[in-house]
Motif scaffolding. Structure first.
Motif, mmCIF file in Angstrom:
data_model
loop_
_atom_site.group_PDB
_atom_site.id
_atom_site.type_symbol
_atom_site.label_atom_id
_atom_site.label_comp_id
_atom_site.label_asym_id
_atom_site.label_seq_id
_atom_site.Cartn_x
_atom_site.Cartn_y
_atom_site.Cartn_z
ATOM 1 N N PHE A 199 13.560 2.762 -2.469
ATOM 2 C CA PHE A 199 14.361 2.811 -1.253
ATOM 3 C C PHE A 199 14.410 4.199 -0.631
ATOM 4 C CE2 PHE A 199 15.967 -0.225 -4.363
ATOM 5 C CZ PHE A 199 15.850 -1.410 -3.659
ATOM 6 N N MET A 200 13.667 5.154 -1.201
ATOM 7 C CA MET A 200 13.648 6.511 -0.669
ATOM 8 C C MET A 200 12.302 6.815 -0.043
ATOM 9 S SD MET A 200 15.578 8.670 -3.686
ATOM 10 C CE MET A 200 15.167 10.210 -2.849
ATOM 11 N N LYS A 214 8.340 2.255 1.232
ATOM 12 C CA LYS A 214 9.520 1.653 0.625
ATOM 13 C C LYS A 214 9.235 0.172 0.449
ATOM 14 C CE LYS A 214 12.462 3.014 3.778
ATOM 15 N NZ LYS A 214 13.761 3.263 4.477
ATOM 16 N N MET A 215 9.631 -0.384 -0.685
ATOM 17 C CA MET A 215 9.249 -1.769 -0.945
ATOM 18 C C MET A 215 10.326 -2.510 -1.714
ATOM 19 S SD MET A 215 8.472 -2.130 -4.451
ATOM 20 C CE MET A 215 7.168 -3.320 -4.550
ATOM 21 N N GLN A 216 10.275 -3.836 -1.575
ATOM 22 C CA GLN A 216 11.065 -4.751 -2.377
ATOM 23 C C GLN A 216 10.166 -5.908 -2.783
ATOM 24 O OE1 GLN A 216 15.211 -5.659 -1.127
ATOM 25 N NE2 GLN A 216 14.703 -4.477 0.706
ATOM 26 N N ASN A 217 10.223 -6.256 -4.058
ATOM 27 C CA ASN A 217 9.395 -7.346 -4.567
ATOM 28 C C ASN A 217 10.229 -8.219 -5.490
ATOM 29 O OD1 ASN A 217 7.587 -8.472 -6.915
ATOM 30 N ND2 ASN A 217 6.187 -8.157 -5.210
ATOM 31 N N ALA A 218 10.337 -9.495 -5.144
ATOM 32 C CA ALA A 218 11.045 -10.466 -5.978
ATOM 33 C C ALA A 218 10.046 -11.519 -6.439
ATOM 34 C CB ALA A 218 12.185 -11.119 -5.205
ATOM 35 N N ASN A 219 10.048 -11.804 -7.740
ATOM 36 C CA ASN A 219 9.025 -12.654 -8.342
ATOM 37 C C ASN A 219 9.705 -13.525 -9.396
ATOM 38 O OD1 ASN A 219 6.582 -13.651 -9.266
ATOM 39 N ND2 ASN A 219 5.578 -11.654 -9.270
#
Length: 673
Positions: A199-200, A214-219
């Motif tokens: 998030f930075m 910046k990334m978000q990964n839901a698996n």
């Protein structure tokens, strides 16, 4: 260089101190045999190396792309300096020529090539099998340089609860929760859950671009296992969402260059198997897999929207029987039918000055039914043979045949020889296979008539098992040659401001091939203390059109020629502590015409220390401890809408050293009465 040598010496001496302290404190010592992290079968015909969970735990291994850091055969590197996408190489060839399977079903292929390695979390994996050269025809025709198969945790044998938490100095945080439970006497289910995010915004080289998006990964995955008598049933279903935001992450620029990547994916498979005879192992199996992949990506002014539906069915009948005579000889015949269906909906929009046409509409369908037969012979302990052939029909490319053969000969217990030869085919995906060119201002020219890629792979390897007192030195040498009858050439030499994509057969006299030679030695020098050293040389060449308009055969751009690896690992008695150090020496690839070669080679150093308790462990480590990184990997980064902007000229690390801290916990499975 002095810092690298000092660090190797320091960490390699830790086992001696740890062993002395452990032996002094223990009143009783129980001899525990350490399980090898990498195992190469002495009896199989295929040149296959199995990477176990013990090897995967030697590094952070957040996902499949980081599972090969201690491996000399497989390279993993960032494909560009803006999106964080990674690609692998095997035998000098890009990962598009590696058939990457997940439990022998289609894994990373098609649109998933760009980030698919990161969609398989490391804590989910129980083992990885890496096969070089031609592999089994049972799994298809797409393996050109080799095959990688990933096995995930099985609900019938995994712990009821496992946790893996990790955070690193780049603000990346990951959490994994896994568990397997028995519902009834013959029925099991399991859950695999993963979340990762950063998030930075970091810009260590001050080039106005974020070093990593910046990334978000839901698996999230759920699997089922049922076995009763001779019948076995398995089911797996997974859904994931991946979101990345990169580029010029600042509000001080009037029109910043943004990179917004969004991916949704659902996949799953069902396996049914029935064993007719327990003694011989004769059986029949039907595997059905389906996946849907959807992307909506933005690279500055470039838009790439695509989706892929894949359906796969493979029916296999296996007959095992023993031969006659005094010598043990086993025979196995596997035959079957398969169907693979791909439907692509793909749209690429480029600014008016970066293409020849307004838009690229690349919708396409392909159905490939096929038949295969494979014969497997094991004659006593010294001979193994696998000979197979496939006959497939593509609705896009017509009829084609895939012959393959692998043989192992062991004249002495301490010496093994292997040889292989076979064909490999694949349907190219011009944009998905080369998405690294999208974060740039290069003009794109793409032919309409893309042909099937075809190649012949031959290889020979030998392994010596040399006794050295109570220990054994394993010394292996190998050579592989891949000759393309047709390949899709991505020409970055013809024009500094353009990429030309065309068939090899469109250019008169054009050639494309790869030589790969490797030597590797490993030994357990003391109880629990292992060393491995390897060196690999590759020569990948293809014909491209130079800036003067003349076609020349030359080394492939952005493909390194050599790699050296030295890795050591020590585990104290009773597995209280573990120390791991890996040093890499990487050769740099040729830059395309018009770009300067920034350096000739670069070193990297990685280390990890793990403390074990009965049900949990704590690990801390660092990567790229030499802090070596490519200067200014993004060309003309302060003018991303100009003609010279290019983030694809990556030939080394783009980020400095990184520290990580992690925690693992396992609630052990209760023993059944």
């Amino acid at each position: 260089m002095k810092r690298l040598l000092f660090a190797i010496l320091f960490f390699s001496c830790l086992p001696l101190f740890a062993q002395e302290a452990s032996d002094f404190k223990l009143e009783e010592v129980t001899v525990v045999q350490r399980k090898k992290g990498k195992v190469k079968s002495r009896t199989e015909a295929f040149d296959t190396e199995k990477i176990n969970s013990e090897e995967l735990c030697r590094a952070a291994c957040c996902n499949l792309s980081e599972a090969f850091e201690t491996n000399a055969s497989v390279d993993v590197a960032y494909s560009d300096a803006a999106t964080g996408a990674k690609q692998i190489r095997l035998l000098g060839l890009n990962g598009t020529y590696v058939q990457l399977l997940q439990e022998n079903t289609p894994g990373v292929r098609g649109l998933a090539q760009n980030f698919g390695l990161e969609y398989i979390p490391g804590p989910w994996m129980s083992s990885i099998q890496v096969s070089k050269g031609t592999s089994s025809v049972i799994n298809g025709y797409e393996a050109t340089s080799g095959q990688i198969n990933v096995e995930l945790l099985k609900p019938n044998i995994q712990n009821p609860l496992s946790l893996n938490l990790m955070v690193n100095s780049e603000s990346m945080t990951e959490a994994n929760i896994m568990g397997g439970w028995q519902l009834k006497e013959h029925l099991y289910t399991g859950i695999l859950a993963h979340y990762g995010g950063s998030f930075m915004t970091m810009d260590g080289n001050h080039d106005s671009f974020a070093d990593m998006p910046k990334m978000q990964n839901a698996n999230l995955a759920n699997r089922w296992f049922y076995k009763q008598g001779h019948y076995t049933f398995q089911a797996f279903v997974r859904g994931l969402y991946d979101r990345r935001r990169g580029g010029q992450m600042t509000d001080t620029i009037a029109n910043p260059y943004r990179i917004n990547l969004n991916t949704w994916r659902v996949d799953g498979y069902i396996k049914n198997g029935y064993v007719f005879d327990d003694e011989s192992g004769s059986s029949v199996a039907v595997i059905t897999a389906v996946s849907y992949h959807n992307m909506d990506n933005l690279y500055g002014l470039r838009k790439w929207k695509a989706n892929q539906l894949n359906l796969y069915v493979n029916a296999i009948c296996q007959l095992n029987f023993e031969g006659s005579g005094d010598v043990d000889n086993d025979h196995r015949l596997s035959t079957g039918l398969s169907v693979n269906y791909d439907r692509f909906g793909e749209y690429l929009h480029l600014p008016f000055n970066q293409q020849l046409e307004d838009n690229f509409l690349l919708d396409r369908n392909e159905v490939v039914p096929g038949f295969f037969a494979e014969y497997n012979l094991k004659y006593d302990e010294f001979l193994s043979l696998v000979a197979g052939v496939r006959a497939d029909y593509s609705t896009r490319y017509g009829f084609f045949v895939t012959p393959r053969m692998n043989i192992r000969y062991t004249p002495f217990e301490w010496w093994t020889l292997r040889g292989s030869v076979g064909m490999g085919y694949r349907s190219p995906n011009a944009i998905a296979d080369n998405a690294f060119i999208l974060p740039s201002s290069r003009k794109l020219t793409l032919i309409d008539n893309i042909r099937q890629e075809r190649a012949v792979n031959t290889g020979i390897s030998t392994t010596f098992y040399i006794p050295m007192g109570s220990k054994e030195l394993q010394l292996s040498m190998e050579y592989y040659y891949t000759h393309f009858l047709n390949s899709l050439i991505v020409d970055m030499d013809q024009d500094k401001h353009a990429v030309h994509i065309y068939n090899q057969t469109d250019l008169s006299g054009a050639k494309s091939f790869a030589h790969s030679a490797q030597i590797e030695a490993s030994i357990e020098v003391l109880r629990g203390w292992t060393w491995t050293a390897a060196f690999r040389y590759t020569d990948v060449e293809q014909t491209t059109i130079c800036a003067d308009g003349i076609a020349r055969l030359r080394s492939k751009a952005l493909t390194n020629r050599y790699k050296g690896v030295i890795t050591t690992s020590y585990q104290t008695p009773l597995k209280k502590w573990q120390f791991d150090v890996t040093a890499q020496f990487n050769g740099v690839s040729r830059m395309p015409d018009g770009f300067d070669r920034p350096f000739t080679w670069y070193p990297q150093l990685m280390a990890q220390v793990t403390k074990y308790w009965r049900t949990c462990s704590l690990y801390v480590g660092a990567e790229n401890m030499t802090n070596f990184k490519q200067e200014n990997p993004i060309v003309d980064s302060f003018n991303p809408y100009g003609a010279d902007f290019d983030a694809s000229m990556v030939c080394g690390p783009t980020m400095g050293w990184k520290i990580y801290l992690g925690f693992r916990y396992d609630l052990e499975k209760k023993e059944q009465d």
